[in-house]
Motif scaffolding. Structure first.
Motif, PDB file in Angstrom:
ATOM      1  N   LEU A 161       6.149  -2.661   8.223  1.00  0.00           N
ATOM      2  CA  LEU A 161       5.951  -4.228   7.945  1.00  0.00           C
ATOM      3  C   LEU A 161       5.003  -4.763   8.963  1.00  0.00           C
ATOM      4  CD1 LEU A 161       9.601  -4.980   7.142  1.00  0.00           C
ATOM      5  CD2 LEU A 161       7.938  -4.605   5.585  1.00  0.00           C
ATOM      6  N   HIS A 162       4.160  -5.443   8.222  1.00  0.00           N
ATOM      7  CA  HIS A 162       3.351  -6.233   9.212  1.00  0.00           C
ATOM      8  C   HIS A 162       3.315  -7.516   8.694  1.00  0.00           C
ATOM      9  CE1 HIS A 162       1.552  -2.558  10.843  1.00  0.00           C
ATOM     10  NE2 HIS A 162       1.842  -2.059   9.561  1.00  0.00           N
ATOM     11  N   THR A 163       4.132  -8.489   9.486  1.00  0.00           N
ATOM     12  CA  THR A 163       4.305  -9.961   8.833  1.00  0.00           C
ATOM     13  C   THR A 163       3.771 -10.840   9.844  1.00  0.00           C
ATOM     14  OG1 THR A 163       6.401  -9.880  10.236  1.00  0.00           O
ATOM     15  CG2 THR A 163       6.458  -9.143   8.055  1.00  0.00           C
ATOM     16  N   TYR A 164       3.157 -11.854   9.343  1.00  0.00           N
ATOM     17  CA  TYR A 164       2.132 -12.955   9.993  1.00  0.00           C
ATOM     18  C   TYR A 164       2.619 -14.329   9.478  1.00  0.00           C
ATOM     19  CZ  TYR A 164      -0.521  -8.596  10.999  1.00  0.00           C
ATOM     20  OH  TYR A 164      -0.956  -7.366  11.456  1.00  0.00           O
ATOM     21  N   THR A 165       2.313 -15.259  10.401  1.00  0.00           N
ATOM     22  CA  THR A 165       2.335 -16.508   9.849  1.00  0.00           C
ATOM     23  C   THR A 165       0.908 -16.851   9.525  1.00  0.00           C
ATOM     24  OG1 THR A 165       1.748 -17.282  12.159  1.00  0.00           O
ATOM     25  CG2 THR A 165       4.007 -17.305  11.695  1.00  0.00           C
ATOM     26  N   ALA A 208      -4.120  -0.022  11.388  1.00  0.00           N
ATOM     27  CA  ALA A 208      -4.317   1.099  10.465  1.00  0.00           C
ATOM     28  C   ALA A 208      -2.885   2.019  10.865  1.00  0.00           C
ATOM     29  CB  ALA A 208      -5.380   1.833  10.982  1.00  0.00           C
ATOM     30  N   SER A 209      -2.338   2.635   9.946  1.00  0.00           N
ATOM     31  CA  SER A 209      -1.138   3.346   9.995  1.00  0.00           C
ATOM     32  C   SER A 209      -1.687   4.694  10.748  1.00  0.00           C
ATOM     33  CB  SER A 209      -0.630   3.699   8.581  1.00  0.00           C
ATOM     34  OG  SER A 209      -0.416   2.584   7.899  1.00  0.00           O
ATOM     35  N   PRO A 210      -0.638   5.262  11.466  1.00  0.00           N
ATOM     36  CA  PRO A 210      -0.892   6.492  12.310  1.00  0.00           C
ATOM     37  C   PRO A 210      -0.843   7.653  11.437  1.00  0.00           C
ATOM     38  CG  PRO A 210       1.310   5.574  12.829  1.00  0.00           C
ATOM     39  CD  PRO A 210       0.511   4.570  11.890  1.00  0.00           C
ATOM     40  N   ALA A 211      -1.467   8.632  11.742  1.00  0.00           N
ATOM     41  CA  ALA A 211      -1.363   9.763  10.947  1.00  0.00           C
ATOM     42  C   ALA A 211       0.158  10.486  11.159  1.00  0.00           C
ATOM     43  CB  ALA A 211      -2.445  10.879  11.493  1.00  0.00           C
ATOM     44  N   CYS A 212       1.082  10.877  10.040  1.00  0.00           N
ATOM     45  CA  CYS A 212       2.196  11.606  10.243  1.00  0.00           C
ATOM     46  C   CYS A 212       1.924  12.971  10.622  1.00  0.00           C
ATOM     47  CB  CYS A 212       2.592  11.621   8.738  1.00  0.00           C
ATOM     48  SG  CYS A 212       4.369  12.335   8.614  1.00  0.00           S
ATOM     49  N   GLN A 213       2.632  13.315  11.599  1.00  0.00           N
ATOM     50  CA  GLN A 213       2.675  14.669  12.278  1.00  0.00           C
ATOM     51  C   GLN A 213       2.992  15.632  11.123  1.00  0.00           C
ATOM     52  OE1 GLN A 213       5.639  14.041  15.406  1.00  0.00           O
ATOM     53  NE2 GLN A 213       7.158  15.461  14.300  1.00  0.00           N
ATOM     54  N   HIS A 214       3.833  15.333  10.148  1.00  0.00           N
ATOM     55  CA  HIS A 214       4.279  16.208   8.877  1.00  0.00           C
ATOM     56  C   HIS A 214       3.155  15.984   7.676  1.00  0.00           C
ATOM     57  CE1 HIS A 214       7.548  17.223  11.319  1.00  0.00           C
ATOM     58  NE2 HIS A 214       7.821  15.757  11.544  1.00  0.00           N
ATOM     59  N   HIS A 235       6.572   5.904   0.868  1.00  0.00           N
ATOM     60  CA  HIS A 235       6.358   5.550   2.117  1.00  0.00           C
ATOM     61  C   HIS A 235       5.212   4.577   1.542  1.00  0.00           C
ATOM     62  CE1 HIS A 235       7.470   9.364   3.348  1.00  0.00           C
ATOM     63  NE2 HIS A 235       7.589   9.086   4.432  1.00  0.00           N
ATOM     64  N   PHE A 236       5.516   3.075   2.250  1.00  0.00           N
ATOM     65  CA  PHE A 236       4.653   2.029   1.941  1.00  0.00           C
ATOM     66  C   PHE A 236       4.330   1.299   3.319  1.00  0.00           C
ATOM     67  CE2 PHE A 236       6.289   3.207  -2.218  1.00  0.00           C
ATOM     68  CZ  PHE A 236       5.197   2.303  -3.060  1.00  0.00           C
ATOM     69  N   LYS A 237       3.253   0.679   3.193  1.00  0.00           N
ATOM     70  CA  LYS A 237       2.757  -0.375   4.105  1.00  0.00           C
ATOM     71  C   LYS A 237       2.841  -1.626   3.448  1.00  0.00           C
ATOM     72  CE  LYS A 237      -1.188  -1.317   7.190  1.00  0.00           C
ATOM     73  NZ  LYS A 237      -2.332  -0.754   7.751  1.00  0.00           N
ATOM     74  N   VAL A 238       3.380  -2.649   4.063  1.00  0.00           N
ATOM     75  CA  VAL A 238       3.549  -3.996   3.476  1.00  0.00           C
ATOM     76  C   VAL A 238       2.895  -4.892   4.545  1.00  0.00           C
ATOM     77  CG1 VAL A 238       5.059  -5.876   2.531  1.00  0.00           C
ATOM     78  CG2 VAL A 238       5.368  -3.275   1.999  1.00  0.00           C
ATOM     79  N   VAL A 239       1.861  -5.637   3.907  1.00  0.00           N
ATOM     80  CA  VAL A 239       1.373  -6.837   4.889  1.00  0.00           C
ATOM     81  C   VAL A 239       1.566  -7.785   4.219  1.00  0.00           C
ATOM     82  CG1 VAL A 239      -0.624  -7.631   5.998  1.00  0.00           C
ATOM     83  CG2 VAL A 239      -0.600  -5.291   5.460  1.00  0.00           C
ATOM     84  N   LEU A 240       2.190  -8.960   4.871  1.00  0.00           N
ATOM     85  CA  LEU A 240       2.709 -10.302   4.432  1.00  0.00           C
ATOM     86  C   LEU A 240       2.321 -11.320   5.442  1.00  0.00           C
ATOM     87  CD1 LEU A 240       5.638  -8.555   3.514  1.00  0.00           C
ATOM     88  CD2 LEU A 240       6.039 -10.680   3.029  1.00  0.00           C
ATOM     89  N   VAL A 241       2.026 -12.244   4.629  1.00  0.00           N
ATOM     90  CA  VAL A 241       1.440 -13.624   5.385  1.00  0.00           C
ATOM     91  C   VAL A 241       2.291 -14.735   4.696  1.00  0.00           C
ATOM     92  CG1 VAL A 241      -0.506 -15.090   6.218  1.00  0.00           C
ATOM     93  CG2 VAL A 241      -0.700 -12.751   6.131  1.00  0.00           C
ATOM     94  N   ILE A 249       0.784  -1.164   0.048  1.00  0.00           N
ATOM     95  CA  ILE A 249       0.173  -0.045  -0.037  1.00  0.00           C
ATOM     96  C   ILE A 249       1.000   1.358   0.058  1.00  0.00           C
ATOM     97  CG2 ILE A 249      -1.824   1.204   1.133  1.00  0.00           C
ATOM     98  CD1 ILE A 249      -2.257  -1.576   2.641  1.00  0.00           C
ATOM     99  N   ASN A 250       0.625   2.181  -1.026  1.00  0.00           N
ATOM    100  CA  ASN A 250       1.440   3.412  -1.149  1.00  0.00           C
ATOM    101  C   ASN A 250       0.688   4.529  -0.055  1.00  0.00           C
ATOM    102  OD1 ASN A 250       2.706   5.745  -1.719  1.00  0.00           O
ATOM    103  ND2 ASN A 250       2.680   5.114  -4.085  1.00  0.00           N
ATOM    104  N   GLU A 251       1.461   4.712   0.909  1.00  0.00           N
ATOM    105  CA  GLU A 251       0.939   5.867   1.783  1.00  0.00           C
ATOM    106  C   GLU A 251       1.561   7.193   1.731  1.00  0.00           C
ATOM    107  OE1 GLU A 251      -0.853   2.859   5.193  1.00  0.00           O
ATOM    108  OE2 GLU A 251       1.336   3.728   5.665  1.00  0.00           O
ATOM    109  N   SER A 252       2.267   7.398   0.545  1.00  0.00           N
ATOM    110  CA  SER A 252       2.973   8.610   0.403  1.00  0.00           C
ATOM    111  C   SER A 252       2.265   9.826   0.537  1.00  0.00           C
ATOM    112  CB  SER A 252       3.813   8.400  -0.846  1.00  0.00           C
ATOM    113  OG  SER A 252       4.771   7.363  -0.998  1.00  0.00           O
TER     114      SER A 252
END
Length: 103
Positions: free
Chosen positions: A77-81, A93-99, A38-44, A23-26
């Protein structure tokens, strides 16, 4: 090819995946439009069985080393079995960036 697609392809080629979200969170951070920093990656993955979070993250960093050296600024990174994913079913959910840009 977009950085998002490159991340997806590199991870898919290197790690056995049951689930992958890139997920592009830029847009949630300051900077010019249409960037891919800025990316969020969820891997199982069954590859994560018996590994601590730091070991899982190191495996991902090893695959994405070139991206991290060439403009990828942040990687959540959010990594799971598979069993962990079955219990949670979603990454936090990703936190809001202060900037973050003001709307």
């Amino acid at each position: 090819m977009s950085r998002q697609q490159t991340i997806r392809e590199r991870l898919s080629a290197a790690i056995a995946l049951d689930h992958l979200d890139v997920i592009n969170e830029s847009h949630m951070h300051s900077g010019p439009p249409n960037r891919e920093t800025h990316f969020k990656v969820v891997l199982v993955s069954p590859d994560f069985e018996g590994k601590r979070a730091v070991q899982r993250h190191q495996a991902v960093y090893a695959v994405l080393g070139e991206e991290l050296k060439s403009g990828l600024h942040a990687l959540a990174l959010h990594t799971y079995t598979p069993a962990e994913w079955a219990e949670t079913g979603a990454a936090p959910a990703s936190p809001a960036c202060q900037h973050a840009p003001k709307e």
